[in-house]
Write a protein that holds these residues in place. Structure first.
Motif, short mmCIF file in Angstrom:
data_model
loop_
_atom_site.label_atom_id
_atom_site.label_comp_id
_atom_site.label_asym_id
_atom_site.label_seq_id
_atom_site.Cartn_x
_atom_site.Cartn_y
_atom_site.Cartn_z
N GLU A 64 -26.90 -45.51 -47.85
CA GLU A 64 -26.44 -44.73 -46.78
C GLU A 64 -25.15 -45.21 -45.94
N PHE A 65 -23.65 -44.27 -45.76
CA PHE A 65 -23.30 -45.05 -44.68
C PHE A 65 -23.01 -44.35 -43.40
N ILE A 66 -23.45 -45.61 -42.05
CA ILE A 66 -23.69 -44.89 -40.74
C ILE A 66 -22.48 -46.07 -39.67
N ALA A 67 -21.64 -44.66 -38.98
CA ALA A 67 -21.07 -45.06 -38.50
C ALA A 67 -21.27 -44.79 -36.80
N ALA A 68 -21.18 -46.10 -36.05
CA ALA A 68 -21.85 -46.16 -34.65
C ALA A 68 -20.79 -45.06 -33.83
N ASN A 69 -19.73 -44.84 -34.32
CA ASN A 69 -19.03 -43.79 -33.58
C ASN A 69 -20.07 -42.40 -33.78
N ASP A 70 -19.81 -42.15 -35.53
CA ASP A 70 -21.20 -40.56 -34.53
C ASP A 70 -22.68 -40.80 -34.61
N MET A 71 -23.21 -41.65 -34.62
CA MET A 71 -24.88 -41.84 -33.58
C MET A 71 -24.23 -42.13 -31.86
N TYR A 72 -24.10 -42.16 -31.56
CA TYR A 72 -23.20 -42.41 -30.56
C TYR A 72 -22.63 -41.27 -29.66
N ASN A 73 -21.82 -41.11 -30.39
CA ASN A 73 -21.11 -39.32 -30.16
C ASN A 73 -21.94 -38.17 -29.94
N SER A 74 -22.88 -38.18 -31.38
CA SER A 74 -23.50 -37.05 -31.47
C SER A 74 -24.44 -37.18 -30.24
N GLY A 75 -25.10 -38.18 -30.04
CA GLY A 75 -26.34 -38.16 -29.11
C GLY A 75 -27.72 -38.93 -29.73
N ARG A 76 -27.43 -39.53 -30.78
CA ARG A 76 -28.64 -40.13 -32.05
C ARG A 76 -29.07 -41.06 -31.48
N PHE A 77 -28.02 -41.38 -30.93
CA PHE A 77 -28.89 -43.21 -30.22
C PHE A 77 -28.78 -42.72 -28.33
N ASP A 78 -29.34 -41.82 -28.03
CA ASP A 78 -29.17 -41.50 -26.66
C ASP A 78 -30.64 -41.80 -26.39
N ASP A 79 -31.55 -42.18 -26.85
CA ASP A 79 -33.03 -41.79 -26.70
C ASP A 79 -33.17 -43.75 -26.52
N ALA A 80 -32.68 -44.75 -27.32
CA ALA A 80 -32.38 -45.94 -27.59
C ALA A 80 -31.89 -46.31 -26.50
N LEU A 81 -30.57 -45.38 -25.89
CA LEU A 81 -29.40 -46.30 -25.24
C LEU A 81 -30.66 -45.93 -23.62
N ARG A 82 -31.36 -44.68 -23.39
CA ARG A 82 -32.07 -44.54 -22.08
C ARG A 82 -33.10 -45.98 -21.95
N ASN A 83 -33.58 -46.34 -23.60
CA ASN A 83 -34.80 -47.53 -23.40
C ASN A 83 -33.95 -48.60 -22.52
N VAL A 84 -32.78 -48.67 -22.77
CA VAL A 84 -31.96 -49.48 -22.52
C VAL A 84 -31.52 -49.88 -21.12
N LEU A 85 -31.56 -48.36 -20.62
CA LEU A 85 -31.31 -48.26 -18.78
C LEU A 85 -32.31 -48.68 -18.46
N ARG A 86 -33.36 -48.53 -19.27
CA ARG A 86 -34.59 -48.64 -18.70
C ARG A 86 -35.32 -50.30 -18.39
N HIS A 87 -34.58 -51.12 -19.25
CA HIS A 87 -35.16 -52.23 -19.67
C HIS A 87 -33.57 -52.96 -18.92
N ASN A 88 -33.04 -53.03 -18.15
CA ASN A 88 -31.41 -53.54 -18.08
C ASN A 88 -31.50 -54.96 -17.26
N ARG A 89 -32.72 -54.87 -16.55
CA ARG A 89 -33.03 -55.26 -15.65
C ARG A 89 -33.94 -56.62 -17.06
N ASP A 90 -34.30 -56.62 -17.69
CA ASP A 90 -35.08 -57.39 -18.65
C ASP A 90 -33.92 -58.11 -18.90
N ILE A 91 -32.91 -57.60 -20.03
CA ILE A 91 -32.09 -57.74 -20.80
C ILE A 91 -31.04 -58.23 -20.02
N LEU A 92 -30.60 -58.10 -19.26
CA LEU A 92 -29.91 -59.91 -17.81
C LEU A 92 -30.50 -60.52 -17.47
N ASP A 93 -32.38 -60.46 -17.73
CA ASP A 93 -32.92 -61.82 -17.89
C ASP A 93 -32.87 -62.59 -19.35
#
Length: 544
Positions: free
Chosen positions: A149-178
């Motif tokens: 199955e072919f998946i392009a990041a462009n489609d996932m980001y633009n369509s919002g299908r990555f949005d929940d995961a992106l919110r999770n990244v924002l929640r853990h922004n400090r943890d990731i920086l550490d």
């Protein structure tokens, strides 16, 4: 063999695809995810340059592990117990212009913009540079029959299908920086952010510090290129993530269970593994493989274009030989250039011929057995092609074409093949016919321009005259083995003063064929024809 026999043999096989699949069985001892969803395999591709064999090999090797796992759990491909995703990171910003791309000015004008938002410099009607390269990737994956199955990041980001995961990244922004900041140089720490906003003014992917304003809403704040303060959403394609964070987010969002990657990404794999854990996910299982090298021993690069393309390999060799060359020892570096193709073709057929008589445990370690099943089922008693042989080796075919010259054509080659096989009909030997075409191309591009036949030394002249005399009394259909025996006997005669048979055969190759190495001369003479071979000897004797 029965499916049960296959399961039992697969679970104890020492062949590397089965050893890799064993790791997935440890991850899921029941052979399935707890929620019943398919076990997910992923391969990644950065479309900043044209795909090459290094890209292809990752899909092939991952497919082999996927099929090995299916064998272990008694699943067929159509059962849907596994998935393979080919992921394109086409939201990445273009950092530099590749050397092998036309209309380079188009890319120069769009540096740092997402690859999926840069016009197609190839002018092939694709909506972007990434879309063109993605199409090339899918084209050769489809040609080889991969189930993916072919998946392009462009489609996932633009369509919002990555949005929940992106919110999770924002929640853990400090943890990731550490996790990330201690791994960076001081200068880089000052500008590093897990989130890369896309400038609303220039459309470029920005490497600037980012403040998370509201993780749930996805709002971020940063300074744009013109110095202005910007507050905007990070969702819906208005940002992307730094590479290591992006990789971890993808594992988390898609639920990836297995992904192999090159040795150059070892550190990325470690850091991404820590990040995905911080996000609440689990790092995939995976193999770290060695990189392909060019003929100078340098790493193959998409931007340099110093690797072989799929089209180049298939111009000079067969599809099967490509898979065969890629299969063994993924943890060992391999040189990848046109010079390796002829041997890969012949080695493939040697391994294929052995299949019919091998015990099951040996078959599981045979590259051809794995390749024949890469895109098919596991429960057939015999796979197509087991025990097949090629009536003429590729090396012998190349020597024939080399003697015929750069102007030789397919029809002429087949007329000579009639000296060697009973039914010289291309329709009855389609795989051989493919190799006739590739041999003609290989000779035209690499052999004929450098071919040089030397004059024989005095002792070699006498030996050639003896061989010519022996051939003169042979019938036209004399068996190759008898010719080979006579050649051996001549090389052993003391009067010709060869230190070894190797010197005699080297003389034959250099004076008759114009190369340092060659085929079994008995087979070559039977193929080329006795009278034609005598003419080669005559030409050599006239050379001074």
């Amino acid at each position: 063999m029965s499916m049960q026999q296959l399961i039992e043999a697969a679970r104890v096989s020492k062949a590397w695809p089965f050893q890799e699949a064993q790791r997935l069985l440890k991850r899921y001892p029941e052979g399935a995810k707890p929620d019943g969803s398919p076990i997910l395999f992923e391969t990644g591709y950065g479309p900043s340059g044209l795909p090459h064999i290094g890209t292809f090999q990752e899909v092939l090797r991952t497919t082999l592990v996927r099929r090995a796992l299916e064998a272990m759990i008694g699943a067929r491909p159509e059962d849907g117990k596994t998935r393979l995703v080919a992921f394109s990171d086409d939201m990445d910003g273009l950092r530099k212009v590749p050397d092998n791309i036309p209309n380079a000015h188009v890319l120069e004008e769009n540096l740092h913009k997402p690859l999926s938002r840069i016009p197609d410099p190839f002018e092939k009607g694709h909506e972007s540079f990434a879309a063109h390269n993605n199409a090339k990737l899918r084209e050769f994956l489809d040609r080889f029959g991969f189930q993916y199955e072919f998946i392009a990041a462009n489609d996932m980001y633009n369509s919002g299908r990555f949005d929940d995961a992106l919110r999770n990244v924002l929640r853990h922004n400090r943890d990731i920086l550490d996790i990330m900041l201690p791994t960076l140089r001081e200068e880089r720490r000052q500008t590093y952010s897990p989130i890369l906003p896309i400038s609303p003014q220039t459309g470029r992917v920005l490497q600037v510090p980012v403040e998370v304003v509201d993780a749930e809403e996805g709002t971020i704040r940063f300074t744009d290129e013109d110095g202005g303060a910007i507050e905007q959403s990070a969702l819906g394609g208005m940002s992307k993530l730094q590479w290591k964070v992006d990789w971890a987010m993808r594992w988390y969002a898609l639920g990836v269970d297995y992904e192999m990657y090159g040795k150059d990404l070892t550190d990325s794999g470690v850091q991404s593994g820590r990040i995905v854990k911080a996000l609440g996910g689990r790092k995939p299982e995976g193999l770290i493989y060695e990189m392909f090298l060019d003929e100078n021993g340098e790493k193959i690069s998409k931007s340099k274009g110093n690797g072989l393309t799929i089209e180049e390999w298939l111009t000079y060799g067969s599809e099967e030989s490509l898979g065969f060359y890629i299969f063994p020892n993924p943890k060992s570096a391999k040189q990848l250039h046109v010079g390796v193709i002829p041997r890969a073709v012949d080695d493939y057929w040697q391994f294929r011929e052995r299949l019919a008589e091998q015990e099951l445990d040996k078959k599981l370690g045979n590259p051809v057995w794995n390749l024949l099943r890469a895109n098919g089922g596991w429960d057939a008693e015999e796979a197509p092609g087991e025990g097949d042989t090629l009536p003429v080796t590729y090396g012998l075919l190349l020597n024939l074409v080399g003697v015929l010259g750069a102007e030789a054509d397919r029809e002429q080659v087949w007329s000579y093949l009639g000296n060697y096989i009973d039914d010289p009909d291309p329709a009855k030997h389609p795989e051989l016919d493919v190799l006739v075409g590739t041999a003609l191309a290989y000779n035209r591009d690499f052999v004929a321009p450098t071919l040089e036949k030397r004059a024989p030394a005095p002792n070699e002249r006498e030996a050639l005259r003896a061989l010519d005399c022996a051939l003169s009394i042979m019938p036209p259909d004399n068996p190759a083995e008898e010719i080979q025996t006579i050649i051996y006997e001549i090389g052993k005669r003391e009067e010709f003063a060869f230190e070894s048979l190797r010197d005699w055969f080297k003389a034959l190759y250099q004076t008759l064929l114009g190369s340092d190495q060659g085929p079994r001369m008995g087979s070559f003479i039977a193929l080329y024809g006795i009278e034609n071979s005598r003419k080669l000897i005559e030409d050599a004797l006239e050379r001074r």
